[in-house]
Design a protein around this motif. Sequence first.
Motif, PDB file in Angstrom:
ATOM      1  N   LYS A   1      -0.096   7.297 -43.631  1.00 57.25           N
ATOM      2  CA  LYS A   1      -0.726   7.402 -42.315  1.00 57.25           C
ATOM      3  C   LYS A   1       0.294   7.081 -41.226  1.00 57.25           C
ATOM      4  CE  LYS A   1      -5.326   6.405 -44.018  1.00 57.25           C
ATOM      5  NZ  LYS A   1      -6.652   5.937 -43.638  1.00 57.25           N
TER       6      LYS A   1
ATOM      7  N   LYS B   1       3.750  15.469 -40.731  1.00 53.70           N
ATOM      8  CA  LYS B   1       3.101  16.291 -41.762  1.00 53.70           C
ATOM      9  C   LYS B   1       4.111  16.685 -42.846  1.00 53.70           C
ATOM     10  CE  LYS B   1       0.456  19.350 -43.807  1.00 53.70           C
ATOM     11  NZ  LYS B   1      -0.592  18.946 -44.733  1.00 53.70           N
TER      12      LYS B   1
ATOM     13  N   THR C   1      -0.977  12.241 -44.003  1.00 56.93           N
ATOM     14  CA  THR C   1      -2.255  12.969 -44.072  1.00 56.93           C
ATOM     15  C   THR C   1      -3.182  12.646 -42.900  1.00 56.93           C
ATOM     16  OG1 THR C   1      -3.095  11.193 -45.465  1.00 56.93           O
ATOM     17  CG2 THR C   1      -2.255  13.162 -46.584  1.00 56.93           C
ATOM     18  N   GLU C   2      -2.916  11.514 -42.221  1.00 58.16           N
ATOM     19  CA  GLU C   2      -3.768  11.149 -41.088  1.00 58.16           C
ATOM     20  C   GLU C   2      -2.931  10.528 -39.979  1.00 58.16           C
ATOM     21  OE1 GLU C   2      -7.670   8.422 -39.870  1.00 58.16           O
ATOM     22  OE2 GLU C   2      -7.123   8.607 -41.981  1.00 58.16           O
TER      23      GLU C   2
ATOM     24  N   VAL D   1      -3.314   8.590 -36.330  1.00 59.81           N
ATOM     25  CA  VAL D   1      -4.219   7.874 -35.433  1.00 59.81           C
ATOM     26  C   VAL D   1      -3.540   7.777 -34.067  1.00 59.81           C
ATOM     27  CG1 VAL D   1      -5.507   5.731 -35.046  1.00 59.81           C
ATOM     28  CG2 VAL D   1      -5.071   6.518 -37.392  1.00 59.81           C
TER      29      VAL D   1
ATOM     30  N   GLU E   1      -5.285  20.414 -35.913  1.00 59.73           N
ATOM     31  CA  GLU E   1      -5.763  19.720 -37.107  1.00 59.73           C
ATOM     32  C   GLU E   1      -5.976  20.733 -38.231  1.00 59.73           C
ATOM     33  OE1 GLU E   1      -8.681  15.843 -37.431  1.00 59.73           O
ATOM     34  OE2 GLU E   1      -9.430  17.586 -36.403  1.00 59.73           O
TER      35      GLU E   1
ATOM     36  N   ILE F   1      -4.103  18.413 -41.184  1.00 58.10           N
ATOM     37  CA  ILE F   1      -3.851  16.977 -41.063  1.00 58.10           C
ATOM     38  C   ILE F   1      -4.993  16.376 -40.253  1.00 58.10           C
ATOM     39  CG2 ILE F   1      -2.439  17.219 -38.959  1.00 58.10           C
ATOM     40  CD1 ILE F   1      -0.601  15.003 -40.091  1.00 58.10           C
ATOM     41  N   LYS F   2      -5.402  15.188 -40.603  1.00 64.07           N
ATOM     42  CA  LYS F   2      -6.514  14.545 -39.892  1.00 64.07           C
ATOM     43  C   LYS F   2      -5.978  13.815 -38.658  1.00 64.07           C
ATOM     44  CE  LYS F   2     -10.347  11.343 -40.740  1.00 64.07           C
ATOM     45  NZ  LYS F   2     -10.879  10.305 -41.643  1.00 64.07           N
ATOM     46  N   ILE F   3      -6.596  14.063 -37.497  1.00 59.77           N
ATOM     47  CA  ILE F   3      -6.171  13.394 -36.263  1.00 59.77           C
ATOM     48  C   ILE F   3      -7.371  12.661 -35.678  1.00 59.77           C
ATOM     49  CG2 ILE F   3      -5.199  13.703 -33.950  1.00 59.77           C
ATOM     50  CD1 ILE F   3      -3.960  16.354 -34.985  1.00 59.77           C
ATOM     51  N   THR F   4      -7.231  11.344 -35.531  1.00 54.70           N
ATOM     52  CA  THR F   4      -8.337  10.551 -34.974  1.00 54.70           C
ATOM     53  C   THR F   4      -7.809   9.696 -33.811  1.00 54.70           C
ATOM     54  OG1 THR F   4      -7.928   8.751 -36.526  1.00 54.70           O
ATOM     55  CG2 THR F   4      -9.547  10.388 -37.194  1.00 54.70           C
TER      56      THR F   4
ATOM     57  N   LYS G   1      -8.281   1.855 -39.913  1.00 56.39           N
ATOM     58  CA  LYS G   1      -7.852   3.246 -40.117  1.00 56.39           C
ATOM     59  C   LYS G   1      -6.505   3.309 -40.848  1.00 56.39           C
ATOM     60  CE  LYS G   1      -9.969   4.999 -35.804  1.00 56.39           C
ATOM     61  NZ  LYS G   1     -10.814   6.158 -36.134  1.00 56.39           N
TER      62      LYS G   1
ATOM     63  N   HIS H   1      -5.297   1.546 -46.381  1.00 62.63           N
ATOM     64  CA  HIS H   1      -6.063   2.170 -47.449  1.00 62.63           C
ATOM     65  C   HIS H   1      -5.470   1.632 -48.733  1.00 62.63           C
ATOM     66  CE1 HIS H   1      -2.842   5.365 -47.866  1.00 62.63           C
ATOM     67  NE2 HIS H   1      -2.584   4.822 -46.707  1.00 62.63           N
TER      68      HIS H   1
END
Length: 361
Positions: free
Chosen positions: A2, A42, A47-48, A50, A68, A73-76, A96, A99
């Motif tokens: 992340k 990426k 993978t994510e 923030v 995204e 790729i996850k974008i928060t 976030k 993990h």
Amino acid sequence: MKALILVGGFGTRLRPLTLSVPKPLVDFGNKPMILHQIEALKEVGVTEVVLAINYQPEVMLNFLKDFENKLDIKITCSQETEPLGTAGPLALAREKLIHGSGDPFFVLNSDVISEYPFAQLIKFHKSHGGEATIMVTKVDEPSKYGVVVMEEGTGKVERFVEKPKIFVGNKINAGIYLLNPSVLDRIQLKPTSIEKEVFPKIADERKLYAMVLPGFWMDIGQPRDYITGLRLFLDSLRKKASVKLASGPHILGNVLIHESAVIGEGCLIGPDVSIGPGCVVEAGVRLSRCTVMRGVRIKKHACISSSIIGWHSTVGQWARVENMTILGEDVHVCDEIYSNGGVVLPHKEIKSSILKPEIVM
């Protein structure tokens, strides 16, 4: 893996461009600044991402939704209700970032442009077994910065010296970090500086390492540095023999032209120019050391140097725009106008010359 990108506040130093979009979405080399970072992350398996943000998160997220899906790729967002400095946002985004795997995570300042050697950074971080790795870059005038004093052989950080009066080294924090999750245990949810409060403590315990950044580096958070950063960025594309760079009799040096832009007869473009999508550059135009953003029209025989032309603006015939002129979105410079360092807010029409640097409201 992340990554957390410190997006922060209002981008006041890049106004008037940031009156239209949040700073990380300002175009640089024909794509939003932050996209250079997300694509590089990426590539090394992040993978994510923030985004630590305290301003317009919905604008950012709506914009990045397309990417995204494209980049898979996850974008928060992790939104601050009060400014938390450079370390507080890590505490806020703790859930976030952690993990079960115990993998380290990246932290980046959103203003930093470089070749992002993340694969080398991961390798170095794993090899030294410390708790955190920071990237450092060499500068010519270290007295303007906080200097990182490190062991040459191992990269172990000994101490930090803020704006040294005598020479202690020439390496400064480059705003790119790889941190073990245990670093989060050192940060409380309150306004905190990672550079001044967190890293010195890790260095005291001999668990902080620094890697010298190969290639170029620039903090492009203000106009003059943005223009310098563009030169370094285009130069790095040249060294990689990038097919993206334009060539031809009307091109001087390194020039990036979007395939949808239209260039007229008898122009001379370069060095260090970026022309965005949908731009129209009419006949006989001279461009050097400038960025021309999406949808701009530059009329016949205009001359632009060392300036930034914001989205959907127009520069009139025989106009001369130079010396760090910055046109916000949808600014219209009339024919035969001279701008010497004018900073023009969005949606304005300039009918008389700007003879000395000033802000046009």
